[in-house]
Motif scaffolding. Sequence first.
Motif, PDB file in Angstrom:
ATOM      1  N   SER A 189      -9.157 -27.039 -16.967  1.00  0.00           N
ATOM      2  CA  SER A 189     -10.397 -26.543 -16.369  1.00  0.00           C
ATOM      3  C   SER A 189     -10.512 -27.019 -14.925  1.00  0.00           C
ATOM      4  O   SER A 189     -10.087 -28.125 -14.571  1.00  0.00           O
ATOM      5  CB  SER A 189     -11.591 -27.046 -17.178  1.00  0.00           C
ATOM      6  N   CYS A 190     -11.098 -26.180 -14.089  1.00  0.00           N
ATOM      7  CA  CYS A 190     -11.313 -26.512 -12.682  1.00  0.00           C
ATOM      8  C   CYS A 190     -12.794 -26.407 -12.357  1.00  0.00           C
ATOM      9  O   CYS A 190     -13.621 -26.085 -13.208  1.00  0.00           O
ATOM     10  CB  CYS A 190     -10.502 -25.565 -11.788  1.00  0.00           C
ATOM     11  N   ALA A 191     -13.154 -26.683 -11.126  1.00  0.00           N
ATOM     12  CA  ALA A 191     -14.545 -26.608 -10.697  1.00  0.00           C
ATOM     13  C   ALA A 191     -15.047 -25.175 -10.821  1.00  0.00           C
ATOM     14  O   ALA A 191     -14.355 -24.230 -10.442  1.00  0.00           O
ATOM     15  CB  ALA A 191     -14.678 -27.097  -9.260  1.00  0.00           C
ATOM     16  N   GLY A 192     -16.254 -25.010 -11.349  1.00  0.00           N
ATOM     17  CA  GLY A 192     -16.829 -23.676 -11.482  1.00  0.00           C
ATOM     18  C   GLY A 192     -16.761 -23.172 -12.909  1.00  0.00           C
ATOM     19  O   GLY A 192     -16.109 -23.759 -13.776  1.00  0.00           O
ATOM     20  N   ASP A 193     -17.462 -22.061 -13.144  1.00  0.00           N
ATOM     21  CA  ASP A 193     -17.520 -21.473 -14.480  1.00  0.00           C
ATOM     22  C   ASP A 193     -16.300 -20.601 -14.732  1.00  0.00           C
ATOM     23  O   ASP A 193     -15.951 -19.753 -13.907  1.00  0.00           O
ATOM     24  CB  ASP A 193     -18.799 -20.633 -14.614  1.00  0.00           C
ATOM     25  N   GLU A 194     -15.653 -20.788 -15.865  1.00  0.00           N
ATOM     26  CA  GLU A 194     -14.474 -20.006 -16.253  1.00  0.00           C
ATOM     27  C   GLU A 194     -13.398 -20.033 -15.166  1.00  0.00           C
ATOM     28  O   GLU A 194     -12.795 -19.012 -14.829  1.00  0.00           O
ATOM     29  CB  GLU A 194     -14.858 -18.571 -16.583  1.00  0.00           C
ATOM     30  N   GLU A 195     -13.153 -21.231 -14.634  1.00  0.00           N
ATOM     31  CA  GLU A 195     -12.079 -21.433 -13.656  1.00  0.00           C
ATOM     32  C   GLU A 195     -10.996 -22.262 -14.334  1.00  0.00           C
ATOM     33  O   GLU A 195     -11.255 -23.396 -14.763  1.00  0.00           O
ATOM     34  CB  GLU A 195     -12.613 -22.157 -12.421  1.00  0.00           C
ATOM     35  N   TRP A 196      -9.794 -21.695 -14.410  1.00  0.00           N
ATOM     36  CA  TRP A 196      -8.712 -22.346 -15.139  1.00  0.00           C
ATOM     37  C   TRP A 196      -7.418 -22.302 -14.331  1.00  0.00           C
ATOM     38  O   TRP A 196      -7.103 -21.300 -13.703  1.00  0.00           O
ATOM     39  CB  TRP A 196      -8.477 -21.647 -16.481  1.00  0.00           C
ATOM     40  N   LEU A 197      -6.685 -23.407 -14.378  1.00  0.00           N
ATOM     41  CA  LEU A 197      -5.385 -23.505 -13.702  1.00  0.00           C
ATOM     42  C   LEU A 197      -4.286 -23.611 -14.742  1.00  0.00           C
ATOM     43  O   LEU A 197      -4.348 -24.449 -15.647  1.00  0.00           O
ATOM     44  CB  LEU A 197      -5.340 -24.740 -12.802  1.00  0.00           C
ATOM     45  N   ALA A 198      -3.262 -22.774 -14.608  1.00  0.00           N
ATOM     46  CA  ALA A 198      -2.049 -22.891 -15.422  1.00  0.00           C
ATOM     47  C   ALA A 198      -0.965 -23.527 -14.568  1.00  0.00           C
ATOM     48  O   ALA A 198      -0.808 -23.180 -13.395  1.00  0.00           O
ATOM     49  CB  ALA A 198      -1.610 -21.514 -15.906  1.00  0.00           C
ATOM     50  N   PHE A 199      -0.211 -24.452 -15.154  1.00  0.00           N
ATOM     51  CA  PHE A 199       0.873 -25.108 -14.420  1.00  0.00           C
ATOM     52  C   PHE A 199       2.075 -25.277 -15.334  1.00  0.00           C
ATOM     53  O   PHE A 199       1.942 -25.349 -16.565  1.00  0.00           O
ATOM     54  CB  PHE A 199       0.433 -26.483 -13.886  1.00  0.00           C
ATOM     55  N   SER A 200       3.262 -25.344 -14.732  1.00  0.00           N
ATOM     56  CA  SER A 200       4.484 -25.489 -15.521  1.00  0.00           C
ATOM     57  C   SER A 200       5.562 -26.144 -14.676  1.00  0.00           C
ATOM     58  O   SER A 200       5.934 -25.631 -13.621  1.00  0.00           O
ATOM     59  CB  SER A 200       4.960 -24.111 -16.000  1.00  0.00           C
ATOM     60  N   ALA A 201       6.049 -27.277 -15.155  1.00  0.00           N
ATOM     61  CA  ALA A 201       7.136 -27.995 -14.495  1.00  0.00           C
ATOM     62  C   ALA A 201       8.353 -27.968 -15.408  1.00  0.00           C
ATOM     63  O   ALA A 201       8.268 -28.376 -16.569  1.00  0.00           O
ATOM     64  CB  ALA A 201       6.730 -29.430 -14.196  1.00  0.00           C
ATOM     65  N   THR A 202       9.480 -27.480 -14.898  1.00  0.00           N
ATOM     66  CA  THR A 202      10.638 -27.233 -15.755  1.00  0.00           C
ATOM     67  C   THR A 202      11.757 -28.254 -15.604  1.00  0.00           C
ATOM     68  O   THR A 202      12.719 -28.229 -16.370  1.00  0.00           O
ATOM     69  CB  THR A 202      11.202 -25.827 -15.476  1.00  0.00           C
ATOM     70  N   THR A 203      11.660 -29.150 -14.642  1.00  0.00           N
ATOM     71  CA  THR A 203      12.694 -30.173 -14.462  1.00  0.00           C
ATOM     72  C   THR A 203      12.044 -31.544 -14.299  1.00  0.00           C
ATOM     73  O   THR A 203      10.851 -31.655 -13.982  1.00  0.00           O
ATOM     74  CB  THR A 203      13.545 -29.890 -13.209  1.00  0.00           C
ATOM     75  N   ASP A 204      12.830 -32.605 -14.495  1.00  0.00           N
ATOM     76  CA  ASP A 204      12.313 -33.969 -14.294  1.00  0.00           C
ATOM     77  C   ASP A 204      11.801 -34.141 -12.875  1.00  0.00           C
ATOM     78  O   ASP A 204      10.751 -34.760 -12.653  1.00  0.00           O
ATOM     79  CB  ASP A 204      13.422 -34.989 -14.570  1.00  0.00           C
ATOM     80  N   GLU A 205      12.544 -33.606 -11.927  1.00  0.00           N
ATOM     81  CA  GLU A 205      12.149 -33.758 -10.529  1.00  0.00           C
ATOM     82  C   GLU A 205      10.809 -33.077 -10.263  1.00  0.00           C
ATOM     83  O   GLU A 205       9.953 -33.615  -9.539  1.00  0.00           O
ATOM     84  CB  GLU A 205      13.242 -33.162  -9.636  1.00  0.00           C
ATOM     85  N   GLN A 206      10.595 -31.896 -10.869  1.00  0.00           N
ATOM     86  CA  GLN A 206       9.312 -31.213 -10.702  1.00  0.00           C
ATOM     87  C   GLN A 206       8.171 -32.000 -11.343  1.00  0.00           C
ATOM     88  O   GLN A 206       7.069 -32.072 -10.799  1.00  0.00           O
ATOM     89  CB  GLN A 206       9.383 -29.808 -11.306  1.00  0.00           C
ATOM     90  N   VAL A 207       8.428 -32.589 -12.502  1.00  0.00           N
ATOM     91  CA  VAL A 207       7.399 -33.398 -13.155  1.00  0.00           C
ATOM     92  C   VAL A 207       6.998 -34.568 -12.266  1.00  0.00           C
ATOM     93  O   VAL A 207       5.803 -34.863 -12.091  1.00  0.00           O
ATOM     94  CB  VAL A 207       7.889 -33.897 -14.534  1.00  0.00           C
ATOM     95  N   GLN A 208       7.979 -35.259 -11.694  1.00  0.00           N
ATOM     96  CA  GLN A 208       7.672 -36.393 -10.823  1.00  0.00           C
ATOM     97  C   GLN A 208       6.901 -35.944  -9.585  1.00  0.00           C
ATOM     98  O   GLN A 208       5.949 -36.602  -9.145  1.00  0.00           O
ATOM     99  CB  GLN A 208       8.965 -37.098 -10.419  1.00  0.00           C
ATOM    100  N   ARG A 209       7.286 -34.796  -9.025  1.00  0.00           N
ATOM    101  CA  ARG A 209       6.588 -34.258  -7.855  1.00  0.00           C
ATOM    102  C   ARG A 209       5.146 -33.893  -8.230  1.00  0.00           C
ATOM    103  O   ARG A 209       4.206 -34.157  -7.473  1.00  0.00           O
ATOM    104  CB  ARG A 209       7.340 -33.024  -7.356  1.00  0.00           C
TER     105      ARG A 209
END
Length: 857
Positions: A642-662
Amino acid sequence: MSVSHESTTSTELADLVVVEIGTGLSGAFAARILGDFGAAVTKIEPPGGDPLRDPSWPGGLDGLLFEYLNWNKRSAVLDLGDSLDRDRLRERIRTADIVVTSLDPAQARSLGLTPADLRSWTRQGVVVSVTGFGSDGPYADLAATELIVQALGGVMSISGATEREPVKRGLRQSTYYAGLNAAYAAMAGVYASRTSGESALIDVAVRDCVAAELVMNQSLYAFLGVLQSRPPATADPFGGYPLPCADGFVTVQASTAAPMCRLAELFGEPALTLPRYASKERRTALAGELREILAPHLEAVAARELFVDASKDGFLVGVVQDASQMLGCDQLEARGAFQSFPNIAGHTGDPMRFPASLGRFSGWRETVPTRRAPRLGEESQSTSDVGDAAGAARPGEPALDQLRVLDLSQVFAGPYLGGLLADFGADVVKIESPYRLDQARTDYGGYFDNDPGEDPWNRTSTFQVINRGKRAISLDLKSERGTGIFRRLVAGADIVIENFTPGVLARLGLGYEALRKINPRLIMLSNSGFGSTGPWSGFKAQGTTLEATMGISRYTGYHGGPPMKAGQSYPDFLATWTGLVGVFAALLGRQRTGRGQWIDLGMYELGVSVMPEAILRHQVDGKEYERVGNDEIDALASGVVSCAGDEEWLAFSATTDEQVQRLLRIVSGAAAVRGRDVGTAVAEWTTDLEAAKAARTLQEAGIAAGKVLDARDLLADPQLVHRGFYEVVDGFRDLSPRPIIGRPFTWSGGGIEVRTRGRAPRFAEHTTAVLCDDAGVSPDEVVADSRTGAVALTPKNPLPASANDYSEMLGNRSILSVGGAYSDVVADAVASLCARVPASEKTTAAVATADEHGGAQ
């Protein structure tokens, strides 16, 4: 493809030469489908091979997914960074009919291998690009994963429960149905290039394929301002949502054919006939009460037993199946839905069974995978499997914009298929019964501005999208005169589309065997829930019940929660896109032989083709994928917060270890988060942050992310505007121009414009013109036939219509708004879409107008 009825005709696409470039799953699936129809496909692999060959590739199932996506292909190894290998690629493309590329847009630019570059190398070929967001535009270089394209594509905004975050559809289905879109577009491109002599460039975006699922959702907003959200956790139990039984789940759909009085008989529960349960809105408000009534009846019966028994009695019922049940399903076995190869065995030692059915084709010998996926660099050829590039068309074959289509289908998949054929310029005539309105002409999707007016059958929103650009007549096919007129129309037709219950047309003397005696060139597509053969062939079905029976619902839902349905009428889209694959393949076949054929499409069997991971995994280790909410198969960290505001949603996806750390450094300032998971850290970061801003921040760091968009957001989305995804249609009575969904690809060349040709027709609007011009009926005969009822100019005995009461849905937040300032949003969208097209081209591109007579122009 699956088992056919004749064995004397060779595979009709054997003259096609296909070159596949890139490592994307969607492009590989599209090229494999072309190989299924007999094309000679060469997969260009980098040194070391496609990453899917690696048994450790996430979600690759020990290399079995590579087998699924690459049978019937050859392999050639080229280093596309090497100038000599690029020259070798250029030579291959010069003589190819189709090039399928899934190169990342930035990589393609750096190598000089953009879709436009590749098209410049062809003589008369077709280049089909398949990427996450398209090959150009403001989103072209964004990172795309299954979760992100579902979020930005809008389907997640209406999937899940209002009390929870939006949820994605299970597994990786958009990956595969993007391949279906690319395959049918490729074949349409070949047909167009052969009849025009001009090459074509088709740019498919996976995200746009997802957004194309929102036909009902988007038209509800564009025509009456209804902004849908997710259903409540406890929804109408007769709305196709999974209901628990003794050993599983079923879905039950109330309909005009199965009203509440009949459902009361099914469950032996007279209380279901009470007026308080008559409307779907009231049933949603009283869902908890209804479920308590149903619980004792459901808990006492096995799910599959209820499904089979109720289906035999004509009810719309589905059963939630998993991979093991589908692998053991008699109906799928009878339809030839699976194919095995020697020397590929599962954990039990039995041959692995791969999904392999795209319908049954009467005019071709059985075409199934004849060669398993090639070894790296395996490019052996024989005279039997190498096509003739740029095969010549038969003299006199009509161009796409000269095709004539008779559309007998109703509601969704068949009509939408016909509407998309109209986009290619085909003259599509919708044939409706005088006595039974197409359900899409009733309150299916709502009335313009929620006002049914004096002719409500001409004022429904969804009907406008799926029937755009057609002409319409009304014939009573149960009358001798009506069938006689239909036979006259068949004599000059190229294609017939129908979705009657199997056997109905044959009993009317209008089955394919009878029609091909009138017109041997006729291509007929029959679309039904389970196909015309097998023990379930007589079962009724619609999207909500098929989604469960296909198994899609089994893998969709929150962690630890029950199975769920996602989006709207998902199986209908699979049938639409697969049906177009079959129709265009049959058209290309007819170019060589001059003969038509019958395509028997069973929607149920299409489900396994877009969920190979589940089917294969069960055979690899005997296990099932679980419902995991928004976790991705091939991601290390993914979710929706959930993000700021009504019905505001963020989808995220990290596919490598390096992306997760970033990702962790961005959201917490550290590369490790002690005592908390990644999702919690991201959720804390977004508490006071707008979803769009958060998505930009992550995408700039190379991490796949996106805001969960809804129907209102999508109209103003800069990438969709850039690609002309929405097209403006005019010509409605007392209604301003409206944007409707076009296609998930852009098209250039091929000697035609692919665009929406006009608004949907009013009931029987073109009856006199079509019957007089195409069937040789005089105007006086039309008048006489209308008196006898064989022909109708207005519907006979239509049911009364009224405005919908959305108050219950507004109260439970399954609808966020109705009417209001939506017309300003729509007007701004129309202005934006018109502004991107030069004034001289507005009537042939973004804006398709229609005069008072409507239909194709």
